[in-house]
Design an enzyme around this catalytic site. Structure first.
Site, PDB file in Angstrom:
ATOM      1  N   ASP A   1     125.841  62.469  21.587  1.00  0.00           N
ATOM      2  CA  ASP A   1     125.471  61.515  22.654  1.00  0.00           C
ATOM      3  C   ASP A   1     124.018  61.724  23.055  1.00  0.00           C
ATOM      4  O   ASP A   1     123.233  60.775  23.149  1.00  0.00           O
ATOM      5  CB  ASP A   1     126.346  61.734  23.900  1.00  0.00           C
ATOM      6  CG  ASP A   1     127.748  61.184  23.725  1.00  0.00           C
ATOM      7  OD1 ASP A   1     127.921  60.254  22.930  1.00  0.00           O
ATOM      8  OD2 ASP A   1     128.663  61.700  24.394  1.00  0.00           O
TER       9      ASP A   1
ATOM     10  N   LYS B   1     135.763  65.918  26.508  1.00  0.00           N
ATOM     11  CA  LYS B   1     134.550  66.540  25.958  1.00  0.00           C
ATOM     12  C   LYS B   1     134.390  68.000  26.396  1.00  0.00           C
ATOM     13  O   LYS B   1     133.915  68.824  25.625  1.00  0.00           O
ATOM     14  CB  LYS B   1     133.308  65.730  26.350  1.00  0.00           C
ATOM     15  CG  LYS B   1     133.277  64.344  25.705  1.00  0.00           C
ATOM     16  CD  LYS B   1     132.003  63.589  26.024  1.00  0.00           C
ATOM     17  CE  LYS B   1     132.110  62.150  25.572  1.00  0.00           C
ATOM     18  NZ  LYS B   1     130.889  61.376  25.758  1.00  0.00           N
TER      19      LYS B   1
END
Ligand code: NAP
Length: 510
Positions: free
Chosen positions: A340, A301
């Protein structure tokens, strides 16, 4: 638009048959056709002892579908260990049966020794790496008398696997090129998009004839074999490990339910920016791949944020330091998001029936100080919630608290919290440690409990919250929300949320 190979025939789904007896191989043949195979590959090298003429007749007379004959020697990854002249005699005898459409002969077999009856598929396999002279091999095959070329090799990563798709495009003859192993799975799924002559799929798990081979059921039902064509847009999930990711099942089901022409592939990419960048560079250098979106998971990420660049990322994703969604537009420009945090915050707000702004001044206890916590804390603070971070390693909580302007305490103090909302971002309670919980009791101030853990659906913490009459929010909502947000960003269509949720629930029950 259906895709044809270079003879105008649709890409064949071929099931390799690996039984050790003729009787079992014949049964496998019938099962493969019932499972949707359009052709079978009889791996005669798996038969012990090697078949005689009578056994070949038993196997190949009245075959229920077209047959590819292979009798692979050990030198090329097969099981046949007898004399070469015996092997070639078996191939020549098998090639005479009417349902045998083509016979596989290795590139190193001299032309004068190749079977004279019927068309030949000329093959080359590399189980160790990718041949440096891949293009030369393709050219040599094109120049031969063979009807079809087959090249299989073992790439170091998905960037190297893309060379197989280059070979299919570059060869003048119908070509089956594939990359083996986990890194090559995308070349199997995308064979039809690139008009390969065929692609292999095993009868079921455990019956693979090569590393990384998917099953017929996976190819047809998970990776949308029927739907893929040359216009199909490609999406995927980058991570390491990736084998157990639910994302391919969720997104492919969503494409199927909405009729969106996309396919979503797993991309196992070794940790580190070098391998991440290499894949993105290689994929973007090939516009024919139509790569239009990526989910990014652990450990990439941060690499995704660095690659896309802060100027092209959502501001909160930059603040969090993590991008889990890359969108690529028609011109090849990238955008980075973090679904997220959005998935988590929306799960909480929807359950509480408040807008995101309604989080302002609410007292929230966040348990844990890892990646999930960081995303949620950044978002909670963005919407002005008052956050206390509790963590086993206090120093980690203190560092995060300082960065986002919250307070910090040891996890052991969390059962005396004065917060109204508790969000568990530790791994405690997650399968297989389902008896664990980050707190031993819930303090009376707590009215809402959000557990980001979604396996099991009802964690010990949520069961405790339920008996205390708290509002419960499950990690499933967060997980589905982040996938919904990705789907909508990529397709501009409303996501089939219920279908996506059912996929996750189904997988969790398995
Ligand atoms: P991470 O970066 O590895 O952080 C793990 C956190 O759990 C740390 O705070 C760690 O504390 C704590 N922890 C681990 N084992 C512990 C133990 N035995 N006792 C006390 N604390 C412990 O992982 P992450 O990416 O943040 O993920 C954390 C959890 O969030 C996952 O388990 C997952 O279930 C959930 N999650 C859910 C979603 C979703 O979509 N629903 C998405 C992402 C994550 P230390 O700092 O002391 O090591």
């Amino acid at each position: 638009m259906s895709v044809m190979d270079k003879t105008g025939h649709p890409t064949r789904l071929i099931c390799p048959l690996t039984a050790s007896s003729v009787e079992e191989m014949r049964a496998e043949m019938i099962a493969a056709v019932a499972e949707g195979a359009e052709m079978v590959e009889c791996r005669l090298d798996y038969l012990t002892p090697p078949p005689d003429d009578e056994q070949l007749a038993d196997l190949l007379s009245n075959a229920p579908c077209a047959v590819l004959i292979t009798c692979r020697p050990r030198r090329e990854g097969g099981r046949f260990s007898g004399e070469e002249h015996h092997r070639l005699a078996i191939l020549a005898a098998a090639a005479k049966f009417p349902r045998v459409e083509i016979t596989d002969v290795e590139l190193d077999v001299p032309p004068e020794d190749r079977p004279a009856t019927g068309p030949i598929l000329l093959s080359h396999h590399d189980f160790q790496g990718c041949p440096a002279d891949l293009d030369d091999i393709g050219r040599a095959m094109d120049a031969s008398e063979a009807a079809v070329n087959k090249i299989a090799f073992t790439p170091a990563g998905p960037d190297g696997a893309l060379r197989a798709l280059d070979v299919i495009r570059a060869c003048k003859k119908p070509t089956l090129a594939l990359a083996m192993g986990e890194a090559g799975v995308l070349t199997r799924i995308l064979a039809k998009k690139f008009g390969a002559w065929g692609m292999f799929a095993s009868l079921h798990a455990g019956k693979e004839s090569a590393p990384g081979q998917l099953s017929l059921a996976e190819m047809k039902h998970l990776y949308r074999w029927e739907a893929v064509n040359d216009q199909t847009r490609v999406y995927g999930v980058i991570g390491c490990p990736i084998a157990h990711s639910m994302s391919p099942a969720i997104h492919n089901a969503a494409f199927e339910a909405t009729g969106f022409n996309g396919v979503y592939v797993p991309l196992r990419i070794e940790p580190g920016p070098k391998s991440f960048n290499a894949f993105l560079d290689a994929a973007r250098a090939r516009p024919e791949l139509d790569l239009r979106g990526l989910s990014v998971t652990i450990p990439h990420k941060e690499n995704a944020l660095a690659y896309v660049g802060a100027d092209h990322c959502d501001a909160l994703a930059v603040r969090i330091g993590a991008v889990n969604t890359i969108t690529i537009d028609e011109a090849g420009s990238l955008r980075g998001d973090n679904t997220d945090y959005a998935g988590a915050i929306d799960a909480l707000c929807e359950a509480m029936n408040i807008p995101r702004e309604g989080l302002a001044r609410r007292r929230v206890a966040v348990l844990g100080a890892g990646g999930a916590s960081r995303a949620i804390v950044a978002a909670l603070r963005h919407y002005n919630a008052e956050v206390t971070l509790y963590n086993r390693t206090l120093s980690r909580a203190e560092a995060l608290a300082e960065e986002f302007g919250c307070s910090a305490a040891a996890l052991s103090k969390a059962d005396r919290t004065e917060a109204q909302i508790v969000v568990n971002c530790t791994a405690l309670g997650m399968h297989p440690n389902v008896e664990t919980s980050p707190v031993s009791r819930l303090s009376p101030s707590v009215r809402v409990v959000f557990d980001t853990v979604y396996n099991p659906l009802e964690t010990r913490l949520l069961a405790m919250a339920n008996s205390a009459g708290c509002l419960c929010v499950s990690g499933l909502d967060m997980f589905v929300n982040q996938a919904v947000a990705q789907f909508e960003r990529w397709t501009n269509l409303p996501a089939p949320r219920d279908v996506m949720r059912d996929v996750v629930r189904g997988r969790l029950h398995e």
